[in-house]
Structure formats: C-alpha cells, structure tokens
Design a protein around this motif. Structure first.
Motif, PDB file in Angstrom:
ATOM      1  N   ASN A 100       7.852   6.804   6.086  1.00  0.00           N
ATOM      2  CA  ASN A 100       7.628   7.845   4.974  1.00  0.00           C
ATOM      3  C   ASN A 100       8.136   7.515   3.252  1.00  0.00           C
ATOM      4  O   ASN A 100       7.714   8.654   2.307  1.00  0.00           O
ATOM      5  CB  ASN A 100       7.939   9.200   5.538  1.00  0.00           C
ATOM      6  N   VAL A 101       9.117   7.090   3.567  1.00  0.00           N
ATOM      7  CA  VAL A 101      10.275   6.711   2.145  1.00  0.00           C
ATOM      8  C   VAL A 101      10.675   7.818   1.512  1.00  0.00           C
ATOM      9  O   VAL A 101      10.467   7.680  -0.092  1.00  0.00           O
ATOM     10  CB  VAL A 101       9.190   5.859   1.718  1.00  0.00           C
ATOM     11  N   PRO A 102      10.972   8.990   1.712  1.00  0.00           N
ATOM     12  CA  PRO A 102      11.394   9.796   1.092  1.00  0.00           C
ATOM     13  C   PRO A 102      12.580   9.348  -0.089  1.00  0.00           C
ATOM     14  O   PRO A 102      12.218  10.225  -1.049  1.00  0.00           O
ATOM     15  CB  PRO A 102      12.357  10.844   2.727  1.00  0.00           C
ATOM     16  N   GLY A 103      13.873   8.558   0.159  1.00  0.00           N
ATOM     17  CA  GLY A 103      14.484   7.719  -1.205  1.00  0.00           C
ATOM     18  C   GLY A 103      13.180   7.640  -1.724  1.00  0.00           C
ATOM     19  O   GLY A 103      14.283   7.993  -3.313  1.00  0.00           O
ATOM     20  N   GLU A 104      12.577   6.884  -1.527  1.00  0.00           N
ATOM     21  CA  GLU A 104      12.732   6.203  -3.057  1.00  0.00           C
ATOM     22  C   GLU A 104      10.609   7.005  -3.746  1.00  0.00           C
ATOM     23  O   GLU A 104      10.968   7.073  -4.818  1.00  0.00           O
ATOM     24  CB  GLU A 104      10.907   5.218  -2.251  1.00  0.00           C
ATOM     25  N   ARG A 105      10.336   7.763  -3.288  1.00  0.00           N
ATOM     26  CA  ARG A 105      10.033   9.430  -3.328  1.00  0.00           C
ATOM     27  C   ARG A 105       9.842   9.768  -4.058  1.00  0.00           C
ATOM     28  O   ARG A 105      10.242  10.365  -6.247  1.00  0.00           O
ATOM     29  CB  ARG A 105       8.838   9.522  -2.341  1.00  0.00           C
ATOM     30  N   ARG A 106      11.644  10.593  -3.873  1.00  0.00           N
ATOM     31  CA  ARG A 106      13.111  11.107  -4.809  1.00  0.00           C
ATOM     32  C   ARG A 106      13.013  10.617  -6.143  1.00  0.00           C
ATOM     33  O   ARG A 106      13.621  10.671  -7.140  1.00  0.00           O
ATOM     34  CB  ARG A 106      14.513  11.736  -3.797  1.00  0.00           C
ATOM     35  N   LEU A 135      10.214  10.106  -8.080  1.00  0.00           N
ATOM     36  CA  LEU A 135      10.352  11.581  -8.639  1.00  0.00           C
ATOM     37  C   LEU A 135      11.336  11.707 -10.038  1.00  0.00           C
ATOM     38  O   LEU A 135      11.240  12.374 -10.942  1.00  0.00           O
ATOM     39  CB  LEU A 135      10.492  12.277  -8.441  1.00  0.00           C
ATOM     40  N   ALA A 136      12.679  11.607  -9.376  1.00  0.00           N
ATOM     41  CA  ALA A 136      14.139  11.647 -10.793  1.00  0.00           C
ATOM     42  C   ALA A 136      13.907  11.177 -11.926  1.00  0.00           C
ATOM     43  O   ALA A 136      13.963  11.370 -13.157  1.00  0.00           O
ATOM     44  CB  ALA A 136      14.991  11.098  -9.427  1.00  0.00           C
ATOM     45  N   HIS A 137      12.197   9.658 -12.221  1.00  0.00           N
ATOM     46  CA  HIS A 137      12.552   8.836 -13.043  1.00  0.00           C
ATOM     47  C   HIS A 137      11.445   9.259 -13.481  1.00  0.00           C
ATOM     48  O   HIS A 137      11.164   9.089 -15.570  1.00  0.00           O
ATOM     49  CB  HIS A 137      12.027   7.282 -12.739  1.00  0.00           C
ATOM     50  N   LYS A 138      10.500   9.691 -13.498  1.00  0.00           N
ATOM     51  CA  LYS A 138       8.795  10.177 -14.208  1.00  0.00           C
ATOM     52  C   LYS A 138       9.471  11.481 -14.394  1.00  0.00           C
ATOM     53  O   LYS A 138       8.682  11.503 -15.181  1.00  0.00           O
ATOM     54  CB  LYS A 138       8.190   9.981 -13.103  1.00  0.00           C
ATOM     55  N   CYS A 139      10.162  12.362 -14.079  1.00  0.00           N
ATOM     56  CA  CYS A 139       9.904  13.585 -14.490  1.00  0.00           C
ATOM     57  C   CYS A 139      10.153  13.926 -15.602  1.00  0.00           C
ATOM     58  O   CYS A 139       9.713  14.986 -16.799  1.00  0.00           O
ATOM     59  CB  CYS A 139      10.438  14.885 -13.095  1.00  0.00           C
ATOM     60  N   ARG A 192       0.581  -1.130   0.086  1.00  0.00           N
ATOM     61  CA  ARG A 192      -0.153  -0.268   0.265  1.00  0.00           C
ATOM     62  C   ARG A 192       0.209   1.135  -0.031  1.00  0.00           C
ATOM     63  O   ARG A 192       0.517   2.310  -0.467  1.00  0.00           O
ATOM     64  CB  ARG A 192      -1.241   0.249   1.315  1.00  0.00           C
ATOM     65  N   ARG A 193       1.724   1.294   0.523  1.00  0.00           N
ATOM     66  CA  ARG A 193       3.142   2.673   1.051  1.00  0.00           C
ATOM     67  C   ARG A 193       3.502   2.522  -0.590  1.00  0.00           C
ATOM     68  O   ARG A 193       3.688   3.226  -0.981  1.00  0.00           O
ATOM     69  CB  ARG A 193       3.961   2.064   1.469  1.00  0.00           C
ATOM     70  N   LEU A 194       4.407   1.214  -0.700  1.00  0.00           N
ATOM     71  CA  LEU A 194       5.026   1.518  -2.973  1.00  0.00           C
ATOM     72  C   LEU A 194       3.304   1.845  -3.491  1.00  0.00           C
ATOM     73  O   LEU A 194       3.794   2.880  -4.773  1.00  0.00           O
ATOM     74  CB  LEU A 194       5.445   0.092  -2.984  1.00  0.00           C
ATOM     75  N   ASP A 195       1.448   1.706  -3.576  1.00  0.00           N
ATOM     76  CA  ASP A 195       1.529   2.171  -3.981  1.00  0.00           C
ATOM     77  C   ASP A 195       1.048   3.227  -4.396  1.00  0.00           C
ATOM     78  O   ASP A 195       0.418   4.161  -5.349  1.00  0.00           O
ATOM     79  CB  ASP A 195      -0.018   1.061  -3.672  1.00  0.00           C
ATOM     80  N   PHE A 196       0.981   3.929  -2.927  1.00  0.00           N
ATOM     81  CA  PHE A 196       0.453   5.719  -2.966  1.00  0.00           C
ATOM     82  C   PHE A 196       1.826   6.619  -3.420  1.00  0.00           C
ATOM     83  O   PHE A 196       1.520   7.085  -4.186  1.00  0.00           O
ATOM     84  CB  PHE A 196       0.349   5.834  -1.235  1.00  0.00           C
ATOM     85  N   THR A 197       3.208   5.812  -2.598  1.00  0.00           N
ATOM     86  CA  THR A 197       4.289   6.058  -3.809  1.00  0.00           C
ATOM     87  C   THR A 197       4.056   6.261  -5.324  1.00  0.00           C
ATOM     88  O   THR A 197       4.432   7.667  -5.838  1.00  0.00           O
ATOM     89  CB  THR A 197       5.274   6.425  -2.830  1.00  0.00           C
ATOM     90  N   HIS A 198       3.999   5.627  -6.068  1.00  0.00           N
ATOM     91  CA  HIS A 198       3.503   5.525  -7.185  1.00  0.00           C
ATOM     92  C   HIS A 198       3.052   6.181  -7.692  1.00  0.00           C
ATOM     93  O   HIS A 198       3.158   7.084  -8.597  1.00  0.00           O
ATOM     94  CB  HIS A 198       2.966   4.155  -7.662  1.00  0.00           C
TER      95      HIS A 198
END
Length: 130
Positions: free
Chosen positions: A84-90, A93-97, A27-33
């Motif tokens: 909060n997985v800040p590293g995964e979000r970053r 974002l680096a991949h998707k932006c 769920r955490r990973l899905d929300f981050t995606h």
C-alpha cells in the motif's frame, strides 16, 4: 567442490519473474502519483494518518525462548502494508500539496478505526454530525 550453474530455462524464468515484479512496482508508483496529484489539485485540506509504519511492520517471529505466534499471518499483513506504500504517499503529498495549495494535516491514528455509534456504515474519524 562442484560448480553449479543455472540453466538457460531457469535464467529465463527468473528474468520473467523480475520483469513482472518491476512492472507491478511501476504500476503501483504510477497509481500513487496519480492519486496524490488528484488529491493535491482538486481537494481542500488533505488529512492523512500519522502512521508509524516501521513499528506496524515489525516481525512477529519472536525469540528462541519466546517464539512468536501467527507469524505467517503477520508476514502477510506486513506485505499488504508495504504493498500500500503509505510512506511514499505521504512523501508525495508533502511535496505536491504546497505546490497546488491545499493544506496537508497529519492526524493521530488513535480512534480512526472505530465506527460511529449513530451510523455503523461510516468511519468515526470522517463522520461530521451537524
């Protein structure tokens, strides 16, 4: 030496706990995606704090000669940071932006937690006075 085995009930309980933790992680990973996809597709430039998570989450236990203070409080904070997985979000974002167009900017975290003197309800790093 006695050989200890786990009971069936304990095995079921451990399996159930593992399944719940795995579901929470999914769920955490899905929300981050979903969050990073939305940010990349429907927003302009995306700014994130350039946090040093490894240093933020260092243990507070100290040493034998100089034991740490508020170790359990720091441990709880570390769990919240990792949750909060800040590293995964970053990373996402680096991949998707670049794929969706917006510019990704890493902002220095210095001063981003301060409140603005004019309006205490807003964060100083996002308030733009015209």
């Amino acid at each position: 030496m006695a050989h200890c085995t786990r009971s069936n009930r304990l095995n079921r309980t451990l399996r159930a706990v593992a399944e719940l933790k795995a579901r929470q992680a999914r769920r955490r990973l899905d929300f981050t995606h979903k969050l990073t996809t939305d940010l990349a597709k429907s927003h302009g430039p995306v700014a994130i704090e350039d946090l040093r998570v490894k240093q933020m989450t260092k243990s507070a236990k100290g040493t034998r000669n100089a034991p740490g203070v508020r170790v359990s409080q720091k441990s709880g904070l570390n769990c919240a940071i990792f949750d909060n997985v800040p590293g995964e979000r970053r990373r996402q974002l680096a991949h998707k932006c670049p794929a969706h167009g917006p510019l990704l900017v890493a902002v220095s975290p210095a001063g981003t937690s301060q409140t603005c003197g004019d309006d205490a309800d807003h964060n100083a790093s996002v308030v733009i006075h015209t």
